[in-house]
Design an enzyme around this catalytic site. Structure first.
Site, PDB file in Angstrom:
ATOM      1  N   ASN A   9       6.885 -12.028   3.562  1.00  0.00           N
ATOM      2  CA  ASN A   9       5.773 -12.094   2.609  1.00  0.00           C
ATOM      3  C   ASN A   9       6.327 -12.046   1.171  1.00  0.00           C
ATOM      4  OD1 ASN A   9       3.735 -11.136   0.808  1.00  0.00           O
ATOM      5  ND2 ASN A   9       2.465 -10.743   2.593  1.00  0.00           N
ATOM      6  N   ASP A  11       4.496 -12.224  -1.657  1.00  0.00           N
ATOM      7  CA  ASP A  11       3.469 -11.892  -2.655  1.00  0.00           C
ATOM      8  C   ASP A  11       4.049 -11.200  -3.886  1.00  0.00           C
ATOM      9  OD1 ASP A  11       1.678 -12.793  -0.786  1.00  0.00           O
ATOM     10  OD2 ASP A  11       0.806 -10.831  -0.344  1.00  0.00           O
ATOM     11  N   HIS A  12       5.017 -10.292  -3.630  1.00  0.00           N
ATOM     12  CA  HIS A  12       5.460  -9.470  -4.760  1.00  0.00           C
ATOM     13  C   HIS A  12       6.507 -10.158  -5.646  1.00  0.00           C
ATOM     14  CE1 HIS A  12       2.606  -6.586  -3.677  1.00  0.00           C
ATOM     15  NE2 HIS A  12       3.115  -6.443  -2.474  1.00  0.00           N
ATOM     16  N   ARG A  20       4.541 -10.939 -16.456  1.00  0.00           N
ATOM     17  CA  ARG A  20       4.843 -11.542 -17.752  1.00  0.00           C
ATOM     18  C   ARG A  20       4.116 -12.867 -17.964  1.00  0.00           C
ATOM     19  NH1 ARG A  20       9.497  -9.592 -20.636  1.00  0.00           N
ATOM     20  NH2 ARG A  20       9.229 -11.402 -21.960  1.00  0.00           N
ATOM     21  N   HIS A  45      -0.346 -14.195   0.671  1.00  0.00           N
ATOM     22  CA  HIS A  45      -1.739 -13.723   0.717  1.00  0.00           C
ATOM     23  C   HIS A  45      -2.428 -14.174  -0.568  1.00  0.00           C
ATOM     24  CE1 HIS A  45      -4.604 -10.037   1.448  1.00  0.00           C
ATOM     25  NE2 HIS A  45      -5.260 -11.149   1.173  1.00  0.00           N
ATOM     26  N   ARG A  47      -5.212 -13.722  -2.558  1.00  0.00           N
ATOM     27  CA  ARG A  47      -6.333 -12.781  -2.693  1.00  0.00           C
ATOM     28  C   ARG A  47      -7.432 -13.391  -3.543  1.00  0.00           C
ATOM     29  NH1 ARG A  47      -6.528  -7.410  -1.778  1.00  0.00           N
ATOM     30  NH2 ARG A  47      -4.796  -6.619  -0.548  1.00  0.00           N
ATOM     31  N   ARG A  51      -4.423 -11.652  -7.795  1.00  0.00           N
ATOM     32  CA  ARG A  51      -3.556 -10.712  -8.530  1.00  0.00           C
ATOM     33  C   ARG A  51      -2.083 -11.071  -8.423  1.00  0.00           C
ATOM     34  NH1 ARG A  51      -4.148  -5.321  -4.834  1.00  0.00           N
ATOM     35  NH2 ARG A  51      -6.349  -5.780  -5.110  1.00  0.00           N
ATOM     36  N   HIS A  52      -1.689 -11.766  -7.345  1.00  0.00           N
ATOM     37  CA  HIS A  52      -0.281 -12.185  -7.268  1.00  0.00           C
ATOM     38  C   HIS A  52      -0.176 -13.679  -6.946  1.00  0.00           C
ATOM     39  CE1 HIS A  52      -1.165 -10.933  -3.182  1.00  0.00           C
ATOM     40  NE2 HIS A  52      -0.917  -9.645  -3.385  1.00  0.00           N
ATOM     41  N   GLU A  72      -2.236 -15.594   4.393  1.00  0.00           N
ATOM     42  CA  GLU A  72      -3.167 -14.499   4.684  1.00  0.00           C
ATOM     43  C   GLU A  72      -4.366 -14.671   3.772  1.00  0.00           C
ATOM     44  OE1 GLU A  72       0.282 -11.180   5.726  1.00  0.00           O
ATOM     45  OE2 GLU A  72      -0.852 -11.011   3.861  1.00  0.00           O
ATOM     46  N   THR A 102      -3.237  -2.462  -1.387  1.00  0.00           N
ATOM     47  CA  THR A 102      -2.802  -3.401  -0.350  1.00  0.00           C
ATOM     48  C   THR A 102      -3.816  -3.337   0.786  1.00  0.00           C
ATOM     49  OG1 THR A 102      -0.981  -4.017   1.128  1.00  0.00           O
ATOM     50  CG2 THR A 102      -1.265  -1.667   0.747  1.00  0.00           C
ATOM     51  N   THR A 103      -3.684  -4.235   1.750  1.00  0.00           N
ATOM     52  CA  THR A 103      -4.623  -4.265   2.875  1.00  0.00           C
ATOM     53  C   THR A 103      -4.674  -2.889   3.543  1.00  0.00           C
ATOM     54  OG1 THR A 103      -3.808  -6.509   3.182  1.00  0.00           O
ATOM     55  CG2 THR A 103      -5.270  -5.661   4.884  1.00  0.00           C
ATOM     56  N   GLU A 153      -2.513 -10.075  14.970  1.00  0.00           N
ATOM     57  CA  GLU A 153      -1.493  -9.329  14.232  1.00  0.00           C
ATOM     58  C   GLU A 153      -1.925  -7.872  14.231  1.00  0.00           C
ATOM     59  OE1 GLU A 153       0.017 -10.785  10.476  1.00  0.00           O
ATOM     60  OE2 GLU A 153       0.651  -8.757   9.897  1.00  0.00           O
ATOM     61  N   HIS A 193       2.790  -4.665   8.433  1.00  0.00           N
ATOM     62  CA  HIS A 193       2.284  -3.765   7.387  1.00  0.00           C
ATOM     63  C   HIS A 193       3.074  -2.465   7.363  1.00  0.00           C
ATOM     64  CE1 HIS A 193      -0.117  -2.005   4.321  1.00  0.00           C
ATOM     65  NE2 HIS A 193      -0.794  -3.141   4.216  1.00  0.00           N
ATOM     66  N   GLY A 194       3.800  -2.287   6.276  1.00  0.00           N
ATOM     67  CA  GLY A 194       4.561  -1.055   6.095  1.00  0.00           C
ATOM     68  C   GLY A 194       5.856  -1.013   6.890  1.00  0.00           C
ATOM     69  N   GLY A 215       6.879  -7.709   4.042  1.00  0.00           N
ATOM     70  CA  GLY A 215       6.974  -8.098   2.639  1.00  0.00           C
ATOM     71  C   GLY A 215       7.632  -7.069   1.748  1.00  0.00           C
ATOM     72  N   PHE A 216       6.912  -5.985   1.508  1.00  0.00           N
ATOM     73  CA  PHE A 216       7.307  -5.059   0.453  1.00  0.00           C
ATOM     74  C   PHE A 216       8.737  -4.535   0.586  1.00  0.00           C
ATOM     75  CE2 PHE A 216       6.973  -1.164  -2.098  1.00  0.00           C
ATOM     76  CZ  PHE A 216       6.434  -1.718  -3.254  1.00  0.00           C
TER      77      PHE A 216
HETATM   78  N1  PXP Z   1       0.568  -8.413   7.406  1.00  0.00           N
HETATM   79  C1  PXP Z   1      -0.606  -8.366   6.746  1.00  0.00           C
HETATM   80  C2  PXP Z   1      -1.829  -8.852   7.449  1.00  0.00           C
HETATM   81  C3  PXP Z   1      -0.683  -7.901   5.419  1.00  0.00           C
HETATM   82  O1  PXP Z   1      -1.860  -7.866   4.790  1.00  0.00           O
HETATM   83  C4  PXP Z   1       0.509  -7.493   4.781  1.00  0.00           C
HETATM   84  C5  PXP Z   1       0.473  -7.063   3.353  1.00  0.00           C
HETATM   85  O2  PXP Z   1       0.153  -8.149   2.557  1.00  0.00           O
HETATM   86  C6  PXP Z   1       1.712  -7.579   5.502  1.00  0.00           C
HETATM   87  C7  PXP Z   1       1.713  -8.019   6.815  1.00  0.00           C
HETATM   88  C8  PXP Z   1       3.025  -7.168   4.905  1.00  0.00           C
HETATM   89  O3  PXP Z   1       2.987  -5.811   4.641  1.00  0.00           O
HETATM   90  P1  PXP Z   1       4.184  -5.131   3.836  1.00  0.00           P
HETATM   91  O4  PXP Z   1       4.200  -5.760   2.483  1.00  0.00           O
HETATM   92  O5  PXP Z   1       3.807  -3.687   3.802  1.00  0.00           O
HETATM   93  O6  PXP Z   1       5.425  -5.412   4.596  1.00  0.00           O
END
Ligand code: PXP
Length: 239
Positions: A9, A11-12, A20, A45, A47, A51-52, A72, A102-103, A153, A193-194, A215-216
């Site tokens: 992911n 997004d970040h 910026r 994602h 949104r 935002r990103h 997403e 976040t979600t 998922e 997620h996480g 992602g993160f």
């Molecule tokens: N899966 C879904 C459905 C999510 O919403 C997210 C966060 O955008 C992720 C995976 C990835 O989560 P993380 O950034 O915590 O790894």
């Protein structure tokens, strides 16, 4: 052992660029690095508050880079229209609320989800694989299956929060049991997620796991070791 796919992911990358309002860091460049470092797909994602990731990120990655895109999105008509135009390879329908960082968890599926079902069917008709983000709960998984989703998922947020604590084994067991059900329903099994470099291995080893979306932790590690190493290290850990 089964090949577990890695969705990265990005997004970040866009979060940093938006800070910026300039062109860098570029999501197209990030997507190229993901694909060339062992990532099986790029996850974005879009949104509703933008935002990103922006619409143009999806458009540019789709047209400028060869590789799978997993989008997403909230199950709303605006996003349905965008997905049908950009044609990601797959979509994950997620709940979204405006103030969340976040979600916050899986879709709440209570039998009154005709809007969701309509979107699942319309995306599927366009040849887009559809997954639904759910908590590891049988009712939600069965509901998504009945609405025609291809994949589930599983939300690993609670498992990640329980890492190193007493509840960890219970949360993992819930994911394993939910995984059994997903496979029994002959759906693809995804999770995310996480997840990070410490907690990922047990989830990757859940029987029948097809894909992890992360992602993160990867983008954060990428700041210190480079995105290429961060992606390839994660890929190694999930094999
Ligand atoms: N899966 C879904 C459905 C999510 O919403 C997210 C966060 O955008 C992720 C995976 C990835 O989560 P993380 O950034 O915590 O790894």
């Amino acid at each position: 052992m089964k090949h577990v796919k890695l969705g990265v992911n990005i997004d970040h990358i866009a979060t940093l660029r938006q800070a910026r309002g300039e062109k860098n860091p570029d999501t197209v460049e990030a997507a190229r690095v993901v694909y060339s470092s062992g990532g099986d797909m790029v996850v974005m994602h879009l949104r509703q508050d933008r935002r990103h990731i922006q619409d143009s990120d999806l458009e540019r990655v789709r047209s400028e880079v060869k590789g799978l895109i997993h989008m997403e999105m909230a199950a709303v008509p605006e996003m349905e229209k965008i997905a049908l135009r950009i044609r990601p390879d797959s979509v994950c329908l997620v709940p979204e609320s405006p103030k969340e960082l976040t979600t916050q968890g899986g879709m709440k599926l209570d039998g009154k989800n005709s809007g969701l079902e309509k979107i699942i069917k319309s995306l599927a008709k366009a040849g887009i694989e559809v997954s639904v983000f759910t908590d590891p709960e049988p009712q939600a998984i069965r509901a998504a299956h009945n609405m025609g989703a291809d994949s589930i998922e599983l939300c690993t947020k609670n498992y990640a929060a329980a890492w190193g604590k007493k509840l960890q084994a219970k949360e993992l067991e819930q994911l394993q049991l939910a995984g059994f059900l997903v496979k029994e329903l002959e759906m693809e099994l995804h999770a995310g997620h996480g997840l990070d470099y410490y907690n990922v291995a047990s989830v990757a080893r859940i029987e029948g796991m097809d894909c992890l979306n992360i992602g993160f932790s990867i983008i954060s590690r990428g700041m210190f070791v480079g995105l290429k190493s961060a992606v390839s290290e994660m890929k190694r850990l999930i094999q």
